[in-house]
Scaffold this motif. Structure first.
Motif, PDB file in Angstrom:
ATOM      1  N   MET A   1       0.821  -1.220   0.000  1.00 42.52           N
ATOM      2  CA  MET A   1       0.000   0.000   0.000  1.00 42.52           C
ATOM      3  C   MET A   1       0.852   1.266   0.000  1.00 42.52           C
ATOM      4  SD  MET A   1      -3.095   0.323  -0.341  1.00 42.52           S
ATOM      5  CE  MET A   1      -3.714   1.781   0.494  1.00 42.52           C
ATOM      6  N   ALA A   2       2.147   1.106  -0.100  1.00 39.78           N
ATOM      7  CA  ALA A   2       3.024   2.264   0.055  1.00 39.78           C
ATOM      8  C   ALA A   2       2.586   3.456  -0.817  1.00 39.78           C
ATOM      9  CB  ALA A   2       4.459   1.881  -0.305  1.00 39.78           C
ATOM     10  N   LYS A   3       2.624   3.262  -2.094  1.00 40.91           N
ATOM     11  CA  LYS A   3       2.349   4.415  -2.969  1.00 40.91           C
ATOM     12  C   LYS A   3       1.100   4.196  -3.801  1.00 40.91           C
ATOM     13  CE  LYS A   3       6.545   2.582  -5.081  1.00 40.91           C
ATOM     14  NZ  LYS A   3       7.669   2.750  -5.968  1.00 40.91           N
ATOM     15  N   ALA A   4       0.072   3.665  -3.122  1.00 40.71           N
ATOM     16  CA  ALA A   4      -1.182   3.443  -3.820  1.00 40.71           C
ATOM     17  C   ALA A   4      -1.692   4.728  -4.462  1.00 40.71           C
ATOM     18  CB  ALA A   4      -2.227   2.903  -2.847  1.00 40.71           C
ATOM     19  N   ARG A   5      -2.082   4.635  -5.705  1.00 40.00           N
ATOM     20  CA  ARG A   5      -2.788   5.750  -6.324  1.00 40.00           C
ATOM     21  C   ARG A   5      -3.871   5.133  -7.205  1.00 40.00           C
ATOM     22  NH1 ARG A   5      -3.140   8.312 -10.568  1.00 40.00           N
ATOM     23  NH2 ARG A   5      -3.949  10.433 -10.630  1.00 40.00           N
ATOM     24  N   LEU A   6      -4.895   4.705  -6.514  1.00 40.66           N
ATOM     25  CA  LEU A   6      -5.911   3.885  -7.147  1.00 40.66           C
ATOM     26  C   LEU A   6      -6.567   4.617  -8.307  1.00 40.66           C
ATOM     27  CD1 LEU A   6      -7.422   2.701  -3.799  1.00 40.66           C
ATOM     28  CD2 LEU A   6      -6.188   1.278  -5.433  1.00 40.66           C
ATOM     29  N   CYS A   7      -7.280   5.691  -7.947  1.00 40.72           N
ATOM     30  CA  CYS A   7      -8.016   6.423  -8.954  1.00 40.72           C
ATOM     31  C   CYS A   7      -7.708   7.902  -8.773  1.00 40.72           C
ATOM     32  CB  CYS A   7      -9.509   6.166  -8.799  1.00 40.72           C
ATOM     33  SG  CYS A   7     -10.157   6.566  -7.173  1.00 40.72           S
TER      34      CYS A   7
ATOM     35  N   ASN B   1      -6.463  10.981  -3.132  1.00 40.37           N
ATOM     36  CA  ASN B   1      -5.369  11.946  -2.937  1.00 40.37           C
ATOM     37  C   ASN B   1      -4.688  11.755  -1.578  1.00 40.37           C
ATOM     38  OD1 ASN B   1      -7.272  12.880  -1.151  1.00 40.37           O
ATOM     39  ND2 ASN B   1      -7.974  14.513  -2.516  1.00 40.37           N
ATOM     40  N   GLU B   2      -3.802  12.665  -1.256  1.00 38.98           N
ATOM     41  CA  GLU B   2      -3.061  12.607   0.017  1.00 38.98           C
ATOM     42  C   GLU B   2      -4.008  12.570   1.210  1.00 38.98           C
ATOM     43  OE1 GLU B   2       0.004  12.165   0.876  1.00 38.98           O
ATOM     44  OE2 GLU B   2       0.578  11.930  -1.226  1.00 38.98           O
ATOM     45  N   GLU B   3      -5.047  13.424   1.138  1.00 35.76           N
ATOM     46  CA  GLU B   3      -6.007  13.506   2.239  1.00 35.76           C
ATOM     47  C   GLU B   3      -6.634  12.137   2.499  1.00 35.76           C
ATOM     48  OE1 GLU B   3      -9.305  15.963   1.382  1.00 35.76           O
ATOM     49  OE2 GLU B   3     -10.005  16.069   3.459  1.00 35.76           O
ATOM     50  N   CYS B   4      -7.062  11.500   1.405  1.00 36.76           N
ATOM     51  CA  CYS B   4      -7.644  10.164   1.515  1.00 36.76           C
ATOM     52  C   CYS B   4      -6.677   9.205   2.182  1.00 36.76           C
ATOM     53  CB  CYS B   4      -7.978   9.611   0.134  1.00 36.76           C
ATOM     54  SG  CYS B   4      -9.556  10.146  -0.507  1.00 36.76           S
ATOM     55  N   ARG B   5      -5.454   9.240   1.692  1.00 36.60           N
ATOM     56  CA  ARG B   5      -4.470   8.305   2.216  1.00 36.60           C
ATOM     57  C   ARG B   5      -4.296   8.492   3.713  1.00 36.60           C
ATOM     58  NH1 ARG B   5      -0.167   6.732  -1.119  1.00 36.60           N
ATOM     59  NH2 ARG B   5      -0.696   8.639  -2.219  1.00 36.60           N
ATOM     60  N   ASP B   6      -4.215   9.729   4.150  1.00 37.53           N
ATOM     61  CA  ASP B   6      -4.060  10.002   5.579  1.00 37.53           C
ATOM     62  C   ASP B   6      -5.240   9.459   6.375  1.00 37.53           C
ATOM     63  OD1 ASP B   6      -1.720  11.224   5.029  1.00 37.53           O
ATOM     64  OD2 ASP B   6      -2.480  13.283   5.162  1.00 37.53           O
ATOM     65  N   ILE B   7      -6.452   9.710   5.861  1.00 36.19           N
ATOM     66  CA  ILE B   7      -7.639   9.230   6.562  1.00 36.19           C
ATOM     67  C   ILE B   7      -7.614   7.717   6.686  1.00 36.19           C
ATOM     68  CG2 ILE B   7     -10.139   8.987   6.397  1.00 36.19           C
ATOM     69  CD1 ILE B   7     -10.145  11.743   5.023  1.00 36.19           C
ATOM     70  N   VAL B   8      -7.310   7.066   5.578  1.00 32.65           N
ATOM     71  CA  VAL B   8      -7.280   5.606   5.573  1.00 32.65           C
ATOM     72  C   VAL B   8      -6.243   5.103   6.569  1.00 32.65           C
ATOM     73  CG1 VAL B   8      -6.620   3.600   4.198  1.00 32.65           C
ATOM     74  CG2 VAL B   8      -8.168   5.312   3.241  1.00 32.65           C
ATOM     75  N   GLU B   9      -5.093   5.765   6.587  1.00 35.44           N
ATOM     76  CA  GLU B   9      -4.032   5.310   7.492  1.00 35.44           C
ATOM     77  C   GLU B   9      -4.413   5.501   8.956  1.00 35.44           C
ATOM     78  OE1 GLU B   9      -0.336   7.027   6.248  1.00 35.44           O
ATOM     79  OE2 GLU B   9      -0.225   5.714   4.493  1.00 35.44           O
ATOM     80  N   GLN B  10      -5.264   6.479   9.209  1.00 31.90           N
ATOM     81  CA  GLN B  10      -5.712   6.683  10.591  1.00 31.90           C
ATOM     82  C   GLN B  10      -6.813   5.701  10.979  1.00 31.90           C
ATOM     83  OE1 GLN B  10      -6.729  10.772  11.335  1.00 31.90           O
ATOM     84  NE2 GLN B  10      -4.692  11.475  10.719  1.00 31.90           N
ATOM     85  N   LEU B  11      -7.636   5.354  10.002  1.00 30.10           N
ATOM     86  CA  LEU B  11      -8.763   4.462  10.292  1.00 30.10           C
ATOM     87  C   LEU B  11      -8.323   3.012  10.450  1.00 30.10           C
ATOM     88  CD1 LEU B  11     -11.567   5.755   7.890  1.00 30.10           C
ATOM     89  CD2 LEU B  11     -11.590   5.806  10.382  1.00 30.10           C
TER      90      LEU B  11
ATOM     91  N   ASN C   1     -17.705   4.783   6.845  1.00 29.42           N
ATOM     92  CA  ASN C   1     -18.818   5.561   6.310  1.00 29.42           C
ATOM     93  C   ASN C   1     -18.822   6.972   6.885  1.00 29.42           C
ATOM     94  OD1 ASN C   1     -20.022   3.849   4.499  1.00 29.42           O
ATOM     95  ND2 ASN C   1     -21.217   2.788   6.076  1.00 29.42           N
ATOM     96  N   GLU C   2     -18.562   7.045   8.178  1.00 25.02           N
ATOM     97  CA  GLU C   2     -18.547   8.351   8.832  1.00 25.02           C
ATOM     98  C   GLU C   2     -17.491   9.252   8.176  1.00 25.02           C
ATOM     99  OE1 GLU C   2     -19.610  11.370  10.914  1.00 25.02           O
ATOM    100  OE2 GLU C   2     -20.680   9.443  10.900  1.00 25.02           O
ATOM    101  N   ALA C   3     -16.296   8.705   7.989  1.00 25.12           N
ATOM    102  CA  ALA C   3     -15.222   9.479   7.367  1.00 25.12           C
ATOM    103  C   ALA C   3     -15.588   9.865   5.941  1.00 25.12           C
ATOM    104  CB  ALA C   3     -13.932   8.653   7.375  1.00 25.12           C
ATOM    105  N   SER C   4     -16.268   8.942   5.270  1.00 22.81           N
ATOM    106  CA  SER C   4     -16.634   9.207   3.878  1.00 22.81           C
ATOM    107  C   SER C   4     -17.648  10.336   3.782  1.00 22.81           C
ATOM    108  CB  SER C   4     -17.165   7.920   3.254  1.00 22.81           C
ATOM    109  OG  SER C   4     -18.317   8.153   2.497  1.00 22.81           O
ATOM    110  N   ARG C   5     -18.502  10.455   4.811  1.00 26.12           N
ATOM    111  CA  ARG C   5     -19.486  11.540   4.790  1.00 26.12           C
ATOM    112  C   ARG C   5     -18.792  12.897   4.838  1.00 26.12           C
ATOM    113  NH1 ARG C   5     -23.844   8.560   6.558  1.00 26.12           N
ATOM    114  NH2 ARG C   5     -23.114   8.099   8.654  1.00 26.12           N
ATOM    115  N   GLN C   6     -17.575  12.885   5.439  1.00 28.66           N
ATOM    116  CA  GLN C   6     -16.901  14.174   5.629  1.00 28.66           C
ATOM    117  C   GLN C   6     -15.896  14.500   4.532  1.00 28.66           C
ATOM    118  OE1 GLN C   6     -15.354  13.932   9.617  1.00 28.66           O
ATOM    119  NE2 GLN C   6     -17.412  13.583  10.427  1.00 28.66           N
TER     120      GLN C   6
ATOM    121  N   ALA D   1     -13.644  13.169  -1.519  1.00 30.17           N
ATOM    122  CA  ALA D   1     -12.689  12.373  -2.297  1.00 30.17           C
ATOM    123  C   ALA D   1     -12.727  10.908  -1.844  1.00 30.17           C
ATOM    124  CB  ALA D   1     -11.280  12.927  -2.140  1.00 30.17           C
ATOM    125  N   LEU D   2     -12.930  10.711  -0.544  1.00 31.77           N
ATOM    126  CA  LEU D   2     -13.002   9.343  -0.041  1.00 31.77           C
ATOM    127  C   LEU D   2     -14.283   8.666  -0.532  1.00 31.77           C
ATOM    128  CD1 LEU D   2     -11.830   7.107   1.682  1.00 31.77           C
ATOM    129  CD2 LEU D   2     -12.931   8.114   3.689  1.00 31.77           C
TER     130      LEU D   2
END
Lengths: 231, 231
Positions: free
Chosen positions: B1-7, B11-21, B107-112, B115-116
DNA sequence: CGGACGGTTGACTGAACTCAAATGGCGTGG
DNA sequence: CCACGCCATTTGAGTTCAGTCAACCGTCCG
């Protein structure tokens, strides 16, 4: 769609909401392609009567039907065109009447009604389960088993929306189309149907399919309805 | 998952959120079944390294793999047991490291974060497109075409997450497992692989697959990557 | 060292496809 | 109303693809 009772969560309230949201009626005739020009968001379709199908067109000209939509089924249509080539289309199988709704409106309503959210979730889970079962059908089953399985699945799905009484239902598919679903030539579909007919399991006449012996048909198909009822 | 760039939307914001979740790491070893006891909601898994698969167990004992999960893939696990029989399971193909998250938190994070939301939508669309393509593969293609197509798809998916450089990647599947994916016997998979190898298209050695001639491999597979990039 | 497992190869069998021709229903147009 | 053509279906004959059964090899691991 009269007396649809898809899943446990689909109650009166849901039905009312759906009936208020889906107001524009459209009719498609046999082989007509569902089309809604260049929208990114897509549009939601709800089948009222008749069948529709999603089909992939492969590079060598062959066609694979990947989903069929029966009365009560809900699906999004958004153009799936890559490099100007239509890869994925939705087409009516016989006369097909539908209503439409914007995904936004549906999502909004779903935010306010938990039962609707769960119904939509149930539908998406079930659709994915069907896709997976079709992979298994095409990968593992003999052609006559696939034909039998398809009939069992359709009957079960129709029963969920109050159709298929007496194990009897409108069946608009040609043998070519059955072949496009299960990955077989129409010639072999014909032979397999003959086998099933000769075994006394079902009959097709005038676009109406009558199952004579459901239990034996399901056994021949290795059919287990569990996948059609996600929890 | 290091440098995932799916679609595009990931973006960076998404990646950070995912890494926190996704914080709890789990490792599964070869053939180990993913399991999370009796929850209705399910749990989300994100693959860090290794491969996993979802498999259907058919009535007659045969097995069909319906999805494979590669690094960067996200999927829900919820017990799919009907009448005490496991119909649908998720199993590690070789060593597989994952992180988990509750669907609610996601889902909660996605509501906010828009991009997610769009990334999750993209993932679900792509997964459905893969399911449909597998139906077409199993229905329409010859076995050696299916093998070639599978390799093309995996390579393309790996490239989306920054792997598969030099058209070379870890390939943990046995020929039995390839057969469970494409609906063929291991004997025939072996023959088909030999054909492809002898044509100079690829080599598999020590669990590493090297594609020698991607263009010809894609042509042999009738592979068109469009379906892996929904819009 | 021995067994289990994955992969390879050969001989044979059987399922499904191809090609081809004939049938029958149905709608259109004369 | 009938003739015609189109389409879906049926059936036959021959071919090809893929499965089955079986033997063998190599490697890894206990």
């Amino acid at each position: 769609m009269a007396k649809a009772r898809l899943c446990e969560d689909f109650n009166e309230e849901c039905r009312d909401i759906v009936e208020q949201l889906f107001v524009n009626f459209i009719s498609y005739s046999k082989k007509q392609t569902f089309f809604h020009e260049g929208d990114d968001i897509g549009i939601m379709f709800l089948v009222c009567s008749g069948w529709a199908a999603r089909a992939i067109h492969l590079a060598d000209g062959r066609r694979q039907i990947t989903e069929i939509f029966l009365p009560g089924d809900l699906f999004p249509v958004h153009a799936s065109i890559s490099q100007g080539v239509i890869e994925d289309e939705i087409v009516a199988l016989g006369e097909c009447r539908v209503t439409t709704c914007s995904p936004g409106a549906l999502n909004e309503a779903s935010r306010q009604t938990n039962a609707l959210t769960r119904t939509l979730w149930w539908l998406s889970q079930r659709d994915a389960a069907i896709l997976r079962m079709w992979i298994a059908m095409n990968g593992q089953y003999r052609v006559y088993e696939r034909v039998a399985h398809l009939v069992c699945e359709v009957l079960e799905r129709l029963k969920h929306v109050g159709l298929g009484e007496g194990n009897r239902f409108d069946f608009p598919l040609t043998q070519q189309e059955i072949g496009d679903i299960i990955g077989a030539t129409p010639v072999h579909v014909s032979r397999s149907l003959k086998q099933i007919r000769d075994a006394g399991l079902l009959d097709i006449q005038g676009g109406v399919l009558q199952v004579h012996d459901l239990e034996r048909l399901q056994k021949a198909a290795h059919f287990n309805p569990g996948y059609l009822n996600p929890r």
